[in-house]
Design a protein around this motif. Structure first.
Motif, PDB file in Angstrom:
ATOM      1  N   ALA A   1     -17.494  -8.863 -19.070  1.00  0.00           N
ATOM      2  CA  ALA A   1     -17.498  -9.770 -20.211  1.00  0.00           C
ATOM      3  C   ALA A   1     -16.139  -9.697 -20.896  1.00  0.00           C
ATOM      4  O   ALA A   1     -15.499  -8.647 -20.935  1.00  0.00           O
ATOM      5  CB  ALA A   1     -18.611  -9.387 -21.179  1.00  0.00           C
ATOM      6  N   TRP A   2     -15.704 -10.792 -21.412  1.00  0.00           N
ATOM      7  CA  TRP A   2     -14.415 -10.895 -22.092  1.00  0.00           C
ATOM      8  C   TRP A   2     -14.379  -9.983 -23.310  1.00  0.00           C
ATOM      9  O   TRP A   2     -15.392  -9.757 -23.969  1.00  0.00           O
ATOM     10  CB  TRP A   2     -14.198 -12.339 -22.534  1.00  0.00           C
ATOM     11  N   PHE A   3     -13.207  -9.441 -23.613  1.00  0.00           N
ATOM     12  CA  PHE A   3     -12.994  -8.708 -24.857  1.00  0.00           C
ATOM     13  C   PHE A   3     -11.632  -9.094 -25.410  1.00  0.00           C
ATOM     14  O   PHE A   3     -10.748  -9.528 -24.671  1.00  0.00           O
ATOM     15  CB  PHE A   3     -13.161  -7.192 -24.679  1.00  0.00           C
ATOM     16  N   PRO A   4     -11.439  -8.967 -26.732  1.00  0.00           N
ATOM     17  CA  PRO A   4     -10.222  -9.480 -27.370  1.00  0.00           C
ATOM     18  C   PRO A   4      -8.971  -8.683 -27.000  1.00  0.00           C
ATOM     19  O   PRO A   4      -9.041  -7.511 -26.645  1.00  0.00           O
ATOM     20  CB  PRO A   4     -10.519  -9.360 -28.864  1.00  0.00           C
ATOM     21  N   ASN A   5      -7.840  -9.363 -27.110  1.00  0.00           N
ATOM     22  CA  ASN A   5      -6.505  -8.779 -26.950  1.00  0.00           C
ATOM     23  C   ASN A   5      -6.225  -8.216 -25.572  1.00  0.00           C
ATOM     24  O   ASN A   5      -5.378  -7.338 -25.420  1.00  0.00           O
ATOM     25  CB  ASN A   5      -6.250  -7.702 -28.012  1.00  0.00           C
ATOM     26  N   VAL A   6      -6.898  -8.697 -24.558  1.00  0.00           N
ATOM     27  CA  VAL A   6      -6.613  -8.262 -23.191  1.00  0.00           C
ATOM     28  C   VAL A   6      -5.349  -8.973 -22.709  1.00  0.00           C
ATOM     29  O   VAL A   6      -5.082 -10.104 -23.090  1.00  0.00           O
ATOM     30  CB  VAL A   6      -7.815  -8.536 -22.256  1.00  0.00           C
ATOM     31  N   THR A   7      -4.546  -8.275 -21.911  1.00  0.00           N
ATOM     32  CA  THR A   7      -3.334  -8.856 -21.363  1.00  0.00           C
ATOM     33  C   THR A   7      -3.251  -8.568 -19.875  1.00  0.00           C
ATOM     34  O   THR A   7      -3.630  -7.489 -19.425  1.00  0.00           O
ATOM     35  CB  THR A   7      -2.072  -8.324 -22.089  1.00  0.00           C
ATOM     36  N   THR A   8      -2.768  -9.522 -19.115  1.00  0.00           N
ATOM     37  CA  THR A   8      -2.671  -9.337 -17.665  1.00  0.00           C
ATOM     38  C   THR A   8      -1.501  -8.436 -17.273  1.00  0.00           C
ATOM     39  O   THR A   8      -1.417  -8.008 -16.129  1.00  0.00           O
ATOM     40  CB  THR A   8      -2.531 -10.689 -16.947  1.00  0.00           C
ATOM     41  N   GLU A   9      -0.621  -8.131 -18.208  1.00  0.00           N
ATOM     42  CA  GLU A   9       0.556  -7.316 -17.901  1.00  0.00           C
ATOM     43  C   GLU A   9       0.253  -5.826 -17.785  1.00  0.00           C
ATOM     44  O   GLU A   9       1.014  -5.081 -17.180  1.00  0.00           O
ATOM     45  CB  GLU A   9       1.650  -7.515 -18.965  1.00  0.00           C
ATOM     46  N   LEU A  10      -0.822  -5.366 -18.385  1.00  0.00           N
ATOM     47  CA  LEU A  10      -1.163  -3.938 -18.360  1.00  0.00           C
ATOM     48  C   LEU A  10      -2.353  -3.682 -17.450  1.00  0.00           C
ATOM     49  O   LEU A  10      -3.296  -4.472 -17.432  1.00  0.00           O
ATOM     50  CB  LEU A  10      -1.536  -3.452 -19.770  1.00  0.00           C
ATOM     51  N   PRO A  11      -2.338  -2.555 -16.724  1.00  0.00           N
ATOM     52  CA  PRO A  11      -3.530  -2.223 -15.933  1.00  0.00           C
ATOM     53  C   PRO A  11      -4.715  -1.918 -16.857  1.00  0.00           C
ATOM     54  O   PRO A  11      -4.533  -1.552 -18.018  1.00  0.00           O
ATOM     55  CB  PRO A  11      -3.120  -0.980 -15.147  1.00  0.00           C
ATOM     56  N   LEU A  12      -5.869  -2.091 -16.334  1.00  0.00           N
ATOM     57  CA  LEU A  12      -7.105  -1.818 -17.054  1.00  0.00           C
ATOM     58  C   LEU A  12      -7.680  -0.520 -16.512  1.00  0.00           C
ATOM     59  O   LEU A  12      -7.656  -0.292 -15.302  1.00  0.00           O
ATOM     60  CB  LEU A  12      -8.084  -2.970 -16.808  1.00  0.00           C
ATOM     61  N   ARG A  13      -8.177   0.324 -17.370  1.00  0.00           N
ATOM     62  CA  ARG A  13      -8.883   1.542 -16.958  1.00  0.00           C
ATOM     63  C   ARG A  13     -10.360   1.306 -17.248  1.00  0.00           C
ATOM     64  O   ARG A  13     -10.711   0.775 -18.297  1.00  0.00           O
ATOM     65  CB  ARG A  13      -8.405   2.766 -17.735  1.00  0.00           C
ATOM     66  N   ILE A  14     -11.205   1.691 -16.301  1.00  0.00           N
ATOM     67  CA  ILE A  14     -12.639   1.477 -16.468  1.00  0.00           C
ATOM     68  C   ILE A  14     -13.397   2.752 -16.141  1.00  0.00           C
ATOM     69  O   ILE A  14     -13.081   3.448 -15.175  1.00  0.00           O
ATOM     70  CB  ILE A  14     -13.137   0.285 -15.610  1.00  0.00           C
ATOM     71  N   ARG A  15     -14.381   3.048 -17.000  1.00  0.00           N
ATOM     72  CA  ARG A  15     -15.284   4.175 -16.771  1.00  0.00           C
ATOM     73  C   ARG A  15     -16.665   3.602 -16.494  1.00  0.00           C
ATOM     74  O   ARG A  15     -17.345   3.133 -17.394  1.00  0.00           O
ATOM     75  CB  ARG A  15     -15.332   5.099 -17.986  1.00  0.00           C
ATOM     76  N   ILE A  16     -17.045   3.644 -15.232  1.00  0.00           N
ATOM     77  CA  ILE A  16     -18.379   3.225 -14.817  1.00  0.00           C
ATOM     78  C   ILE A  16     -19.231   4.485 -14.847  1.00  0.00           C
ATOM     79  O   ILE A  16     -18.816   5.516 -14.321  1.00  0.00           O
ATOM     80  CB  ILE A  16     -18.357   2.608 -13.402  1.00  0.00           C
ATOM     81  N   PRO A  17     -20.407   4.449 -15.491  1.00  0.00           N
ATOM     82  CA  PRO A  17     -21.225   5.663 -15.590  1.00  0.00           C
ATOM     83  C   PRO A  17     -21.418   6.355 -14.242  1.00  0.00           C
ATOM     84  O   PRO A  17     -21.738   5.715 -13.239  1.00  0.00           O
ATOM     85  CB  PRO A  17     -22.559   5.149 -16.146  1.00  0.00           C
ATOM     86  N   GLY A  18     -21.164   7.669 -14.234  1.00  0.00           N
ATOM     87  CA  GLY A  18     -21.326   8.466 -13.033  1.00  0.00           C
ATOM     88  C   GLY A  18     -20.137   8.425 -12.088  1.00  0.00           C
ATOM     89  O   GLY A  18     -20.183   9.004 -11.007  1.00  0.00           O
ATOM     90  N   MET A  19     -19.058   7.741 -12.475  1.00  0.00           N
ATOM     91  CA  MET A  19     -17.885   7.603 -11.606  1.00  0.00           C
ATOM     92  C   MET A  19     -16.658   8.199 -12.292  1.00  0.00           C
ATOM     93  O   MET A  19     -16.628   8.351 -13.511  1.00  0.00           O
ATOM     94  CB  MET A  19     -17.581   6.112 -11.346  1.00  0.00           C
ATOM     95  N   GLN A  20     -15.657   8.466 -11.492  1.00  0.00           N
ATOM     96  CA  GLN A  20     -14.376   8.886 -12.041  1.00  0.00           C
ATOM     97  C   GLN A  20     -13.696   7.690 -12.704  1.00  0.00           C
ATOM     98  O   GLN A  20     -14.086   6.547 -12.484  1.00  0.00           O
ATOM     99  CB  GLN A  20     -13.485   9.433 -10.926  1.00  0.00           C
TER     100      GLN A  20
END
Length: 108
Positions: free
Chosen positions: A51-70
Motif C-alpha cells: 500500500a502507498w505511503f507518503p514521501n516515498v522516493t524512487t531514488e532510495l532503496p526500501l528496507r522491508i521487515r516481513i514477519p519472521g524474515m530477515q
C-alpha cells in the motif's frame, strides 16, 4: 528462439507465474526515516506490492521487515496513488516464497 510477450514491465515472465495475492502487515523504511507499518498485498520471489505511503522516493532503496524474515532490501519500480511496486535486491528462494504464501493463506 522462445517467444516472450512484450509488456514493457521489465519483469521476467516467470515473475508473473509465481505471483501470490496475500495480505501481510510489514514494516518499511527509506534511509533514516522512521519505520512505517504497511500492508503487503502481492508477493513473488522477485518482488512485491505494498500500500502507498507518503514521501516515498524512487531514488532510495526500501528496507522491508516481513514477519519472521530477515531485513530485506528492495528497489521501488513504480508507484501510484494506491500502491508501490518493488523488486527485491536478491530474489526470495522458492522455499521462502512458498512458506510466506502458506503462512498468509493456510489453505493455499
Amino acid at each position: 528462439m522462445s517467444s516472450v510477450s512484450a509488456d514493457n514491465s521489465g519483469d521476467p515472465p516467470r515473475a508473473r507465474e509465481e505471483r501470490a495475492a496475500l495480505t501481510l502487515l510489514c514494516e518499511v523504511r527509506q534511509g533514516t526515516r522512521p519505520w512505517r507499518m504497511v500492508r503487503l498485498d502481492d508477493l513473488s520471489p522477485q518482488g512485491f506490492r505494498i500500500a502507498w505511503f507518503p514521501n516515498v522516493t524512487t531514488e532510495l532503496p526500501l528496507r522491508i521487515r516481513i514477519p519472521g524474515m530477515q531485513l530485506l532490501s528492495a528497489e521501488i519500480r513504480w508507484q501510484s496513488n494506491a500502491a508501490i511496486g518493488c523488486a527485491f535486491a536478491e530474489p526470495l528462494h522458492v522455499a521462502v516464497f512458498d512458506h510466506l504464501v502458506r503462512k498468509a493463506n493456510p489453505t493455499f
